[in-house]
Design an enzyme around this catalytic site. Structure first.
Site, mmCIF file in Angstrom:
data_model
loop_
_atom_site.group_PDB
_atom_site.id
_atom_site.type_symbol
_atom_site.label_atom_id
_atom_site.label_comp_id
_atom_site.label_asym_id
_atom_site.label_seq_id
_atom_site.Cartn_x
_atom_site.Cartn_y
_atom_site.Cartn_z
ATOM 1 N N CYS A 1 48.377 45.567 15.500
ATOM 2 C CA CYS A 1 47.903 43.992 14.947
ATOM 3 C C CYS A 1 47.237 44.480 13.342
ATOM 4 O O CYS A 1 48.373 44.108 13.318
ATOM 5 C CB CYS A 1 47.231 43.181 15.831
ATOM 6 S SG CYS A 1 45.880 43.644 15.974
ATOM 7 N N GLU B 1 43.638 35.406 18.456
ATOM 8 C CA GLU B 1 44.203 36.409 17.552
ATOM 9 C C GLU B 1 45.245 36.959 17.401
ATOM 10 O O GLU B 1 45.780 37.639 18.701
ATOM 11 C CB GLU B 1 43.351 37.293 17.931
ATOM 12 C CG GLU B 1 41.572 37.686 18.648
ATOM 13 C CD GLU B 1 41.027 37.761 17.145
ATOM 14 O OE1 GLU B 1 42.033 38.213 15.600
ATOM 15 O OE2 GLU B 1 40.133 37.950 16.564
HETATM 16 P P1 NAP Z 1 52.246 38.409 23.577
HETATM 17 O O1 NAP Z 1 52.978 38.356 24.680
HETATM 18 O O2 NAP Z 1 52.017 37.222 23.425
HETATM 19 O O3 NAP Z 1 51.291 38.939 25.749
HETATM 20 C C1 NAP Z 1 49.964 38.083 25.607
HETATM 21 C C2 NAP Z 1 49.660 37.975 26.364
HETATM 22 O O4 NAP Z 1 49.549 36.535 26.393
HETATM 23 C C3 NAP Z 1 49.932 38.396 27.773
HETATM 24 O O5 NAP Z 1 48.677 38.266 28.769
HETATM 25 C C4 NAP Z 1 50.720 37.944 28.548
HETATM 26 O O6 NAP Z 1 51.130 37.645 30.240
HETATM 27 C C5 NAP Z 1 50.155 36.336 27.525
HETATM 28 N N1 NAP Z 1 50.977 35.493 27.438
HETATM 29 C C6 NAP Z 1 52.608 35.386 27.007
HETATM 30 N N2 NAP Z 1 52.754 33.960 26.838
HETATM 31 C C7 NAP Z 1 52.249 33.334 27.203
HETATM 32 C C8 NAP Z 1 53.094 32.024 27.567
HETATM 33 N N3 NAP Z 1 53.117 30.877 26.792
HETATM 34 N N4 NAP Z 1 51.261 31.374 27.486
HETATM 35 C C9 NAP Z 1 49.771 32.064 28.022
HETATM 36 N N5 NAP Z 1 50.153 33.312 28.278
HETATM 37 C C10 NAP Z 1 50.986 33.961 27.055
HETATM 38 O O7 NAP Z 1 52.523 40.138 23.271
HETATM 39 P P2 NAP Z 1 52.163 41.212 23.491
HETATM 40 O O8 NAP Z 1 53.192 41.394 23.107
HETATM 41 O O9 NAP Z 1 51.607 41.884 24.835
HETATM 42 O O10 NAP Z 1 50.954 41.920 22.743
HETATM 43 C C11 NAP Z 1 51.724 41.857 21.652
HETATM 44 C C12 NAP Z 1 50.844 40.847 19.958
HETATM 45 O O11 NAP Z 1 49.677 40.686 20.324
HETATM 46 C C13 NAP Z 1 51.195 41.393 18.750
HETATM 47 O O12 NAP Z 1 52.146 40.207 17.681
HETATM 48 C C14 NAP Z 1 50.117 41.979 18.031
HETATM 49 O O13 NAP Z 1 50.104 41.919 16.457
HETATM 50 C C15 NAP Z 1 48.824 40.916 18.412
HETATM 51 N N6 NAP Z 1 47.565 41.771 18.892
HETATM 52 C C16 NAP Z 1 46.873 41.078 17.804
HETATM 53 C C17 NAP Z 1 45.879 41.468 17.951
HETATM 54 C C18 NAP Z 1 44.522 40.771 17.076
HETATM 55 O O14 NAP Z 1 43.412 40.753 16.852
HETATM 56 N N7 NAP Z 1 44.858 40.106 15.792
HETATM 57 C C19 NAP Z 1 45.504 42.376 18.459
HETATM 58 C C20 NAP Z 1 45.903 42.849 19.577
HETATM 59 C C21 NAP Z 1 47.645 42.792 19.400
HETATM 60 P P3 NAP Z 1 52.283 38.616 30.773
HETATM 61 O O15 NAP Z 1 52.161 39.823 30.246
HETATM 62 O O16 NAP Z 1 52.085 38.150 31.489
HETATM 63 O O17 NAP Z 1 53.633 37.656 29.455
#
Ligand code: NAP
Length: 455
Positions: free
Chosen positions: A262, A228
C-alpha cells in the site's frame, strides 16, 4: 474464490480448506466473549510475558513462517523471513510500552480528582489482506491484546495457512484459548459477524470496496472501525536531491513485496532538470532486477499473488499504453511461465485521462511524471483520491518544510523510503482510510477512553 493455498509461482493448488459452518462461527464468537471476561482483568505485566513469548516464537521460527508466506502469496523468501522478524519488534514494543501508554492521565478540574482511564472494548474483528500476511496481523494484535481486548481474525482467503499459523503462535505463547482466534470464512460472512452484539469494533486493511462494505455495516450498528486502504504514493525528486540515492530507494520502494504494498511509491514526480538523469538510472536499476522463483535467495521480484491481480495490473498498463503512454521498460506479463509473473515496468508521458491519474497500480509498475517546479510537484502529488504516504527528495530546507506542510498524506518521509515502524503512527487520509495503527496512537484506537470525575 474458495479458501485455498495456491502457489502463485506455479499455479498449483496445494491445499483447500472448508470454511467454518455457522455453528462453528457461533462457537468461536461465544468463546471469544468468554475469554474476554477473564482476560480483560489480567495485569498488563502478565499479558506482556505472553506477548514477549510470541515475539520469541515468530523470531525463532521465522524460516518456517517465511516459507508459508512465500508459498501462499509469492513474496520473496528473504523478505518473508524479514517480515516474520519484524513482527517480533512490534510484540516487544507493546510489551514494554503498554503500561506507560495506558496509564491514567490526571487532569486538573473542579473535582477533587479527575483523570482519564483506558479500558479495553472487547472482541475486535480484524479483516486482513494477504500482502503482508504476518505483519498486518501482528500490528493489529500486539496493541489490541496488550490493551486487554480479544481478537478475531478473518484473513484473506488465499493465505489460510498463514492465518492458522498466527493463531497457533498466540496459543503457544501462552495466551488463553479464545484470546486470539482465526476464523476461516469467506468475506460474505463478515457483515453478520460485524453485526453480532459480541463484536465491539473492527479493523480492516484492504481495498476501498472491502473497507466501505465493512464500515457501512459497522455504521448501522454504531461500532467503531479503523480502515487502512489503498494508496498511490508520490515520490517527488527535486533539483537538489541526491539522485543516486533517490534512484536506489525508488527501485526498492516500487518493487519490494513484488510491487504489492500500500505504501509503495507509485507515482514518481520529477523536476524537469533532473528527469532525464533519474529516468535513465531507474531503467538501469529495473533492468538489473531478477524476476523468478521467490524461494531463490537472489530473486528480487516473485510472482503477483493471484491471477486476478496480474490481470488487473495488465489491464491498467495496456489502457495507459493505448491512450499514448510511453513504455521505458517492461510493459507486459511474462508469458513463458505458469505463475503470475509481471516484470518491473516503467511508463511515462501520460496524456490526460489515463488510469495513472487515479488508480492504484498494485504491482511493480513505476509511473513517471515531469513537472516544472515545486508548486506543480505538490499539486500533482495531491491530485489523487488517496492520501497514505509520500516520499520527497531535496537538500533544500525551505522546500522540505513546504513538502511536510503541503503534502496531503498520513506520512511524509523526506529523503527516505516510506515504511512502517512500531514507534511511529501509521495510517491514511482521504480514500486511504482513517485511524492509526502503531505507536501510542495505535493502542488508543481500541480502548474506552473513560473520563473519571470524583467530587
Ligand atoms: P481486499 O480484496 O479488499 O481483501 C482484504 C480483506 O478484505 C480480505 O480478508 C478479504 O477477504 C476481505 N474482504 C473482501 N471483500 C470484503 C467485503 N465486501 N466485506 C468484508 N471483507 C471483505 O484487498 P486485497 O486485494 O487483499 O489487498 C490489497 C489492497 O489492500 C490494496 O488496495 C492495498 O493498498 C491495501 N492495503 C492497505 C494497507 C494499509 O495499511 N493502508 C496495507 C496493505 C494493503 P477475501 O480474501 O475472502 O476476499
Amino acid at each position: 474464490m474458495g479458501i485455498a493455498t495456491i502457489n502463485p509461482a506455479t499455479g498449483e493448488t496445494v491445499k483447500t480448506f472448508e470454511p467454518l459452518t455457522d455453528a462453528e462461527i457461533e462457537a468461536k464468537l461465544a468463546l471469544s466473549q468468554e475469554a474476554y471476561r477473564s482476560y480483560r482483568r489480567l495485569p498488563i505485566e502478565q499479558r506482556a510475558v505472553w506477548m514477549k513469548a510470541a515475539a520469541d516464537i515468530v523470531e525463532q521460527e521465522s524460516d518456517r513462517f517465511g516459507q508459508i508466506m512465500t508459498l501462499e502469496m509469492g513474496k520473496t523468501f528473504k523478505s518473508a523471513v524479514a517480515e516474520a522478524k519484524k513482527c517480533a519488534l512490534v510484540c516487544r514494543y507493546y510489551a514494554e510500552k503498554t503500561a506507560e501508554f495506558l496509564a491514567d492521565v490526571q487532569v486538573e478540574t473542579d473535582a477533587s480528582q479527575s483523570f482519564v482511564r483506558y479500558q479495553p472494548l472487547g472482541s475486535i474483528l480484524a479483516v486482513m489482506p494477504w500482502n503482508f500476511p504476518f505483519w498486518q496481523v501482528f500490528r493489529f494484535a500486539a496493541p489490541a491484546l496488550m490493551a486487554g481486548n480479544v481478537g478475531l481474525l478473518k484473513h484473506a482467503s488465499n493465505v489460510p495457512q498463514c492465518a492458522l499459523a498466527l493463531e497457533e503462535i498466540f496459543l503457544q505463547a501462552g495466551f488463553p484459548e479464545g484470546v486470539f482466534q482465526t476464523l476461516l470464512i469467506g468475506s460474505e460472512k463478515v457483515a453478520g459477524i460485524m453485526a453480532d452484539d459480541r463484536v465491539q469494533a473492527a479493523t480492516l486493511t484492504g481495498s476501498e470496496y472491502a473497507g466501505a462494505s465493512l464500515a457501512a455495516v459497522a455504521g448501522k450498528q454504531i461500532k467503531k472501525t479503523l480502515l487502512e486502504l489503498g494508496g498511490s504514493d508520490p515520490f517527488i525528486v527535486l533539483e537538489t536531491a541526491d539522485i543516486a540515492s533517490a534512484v536506489a530507494t525508488a527501485t526498492t520502494a516500487r518493487t519490494m513485496n513484488n510491487g504489492q504494498s500500500c505504501i509503495a511509491a507509485k507515482r514518481f514526480i520529477l523536476l524537469e532538470e533532473i528527469a532525464d538523469q533519474f529516468e535513465q538510472a531507474l531503467v538501469e536499476k529495473f533492468a538489473a532486477l531478477k524476476v523468478g522463483d521467490p524461494m531463490e535467495l537472489d530473486t528480487d521480484i516473485g510472482p503477483l499473488a493471484t491471477p486476478d491481480i496480474l490481470e488487473e495490473l495488465d489491464d491498467l498498463v495496456r489502457t495507459c499504453i493505448q491512450k499514448g503512454a510511453r513504455v521505458l521498460y517492461g510493459g507486459a506479463p511474462l508469458s513463458n511461465s505458469k505463475g503470475n509473473f509481471y516484470p518491473p515496468t516503467i511508463l511515462s508521458d501520460f496524456p490526460p485521462g489515463t488510469p495513472a491519474d487515479r488508480e492504484e497500480f498494485f504491482g511493480p509498475v513505476a509511473l513517471l511524471f515531469r513537472v516544472k517546479n515545486i508548486d506543480e510537484a505538490i499539486a500533482l502529488a495531491n491530485n489523487t483520491p488517496f492520501g497514505l504516504g509520500a516520499s520527497a527528495w531535496t537538500a533544500d530546507k525551505t522546500e522540505s518544510d513546504r513538502l511536510i506542510n503541503e503534502l496531503e498524506a498520513g506520512a511524509v518521509f523526506i529523503n527516505g523510503l516510506v515504511k512502517s515502524d512500531p514507534r511511529l503512527p501509521f495510517g491514511g487520509i482521504k480514500r486511504s482510510g482513517y485511524g492509526r495503527e502503531l505507536s501510542i496512537q495505535g493502542i488508543h484506537e481500541f480502548v474506552n477512553i473513560k473520563t473519571v470525575w470524583v467530587k
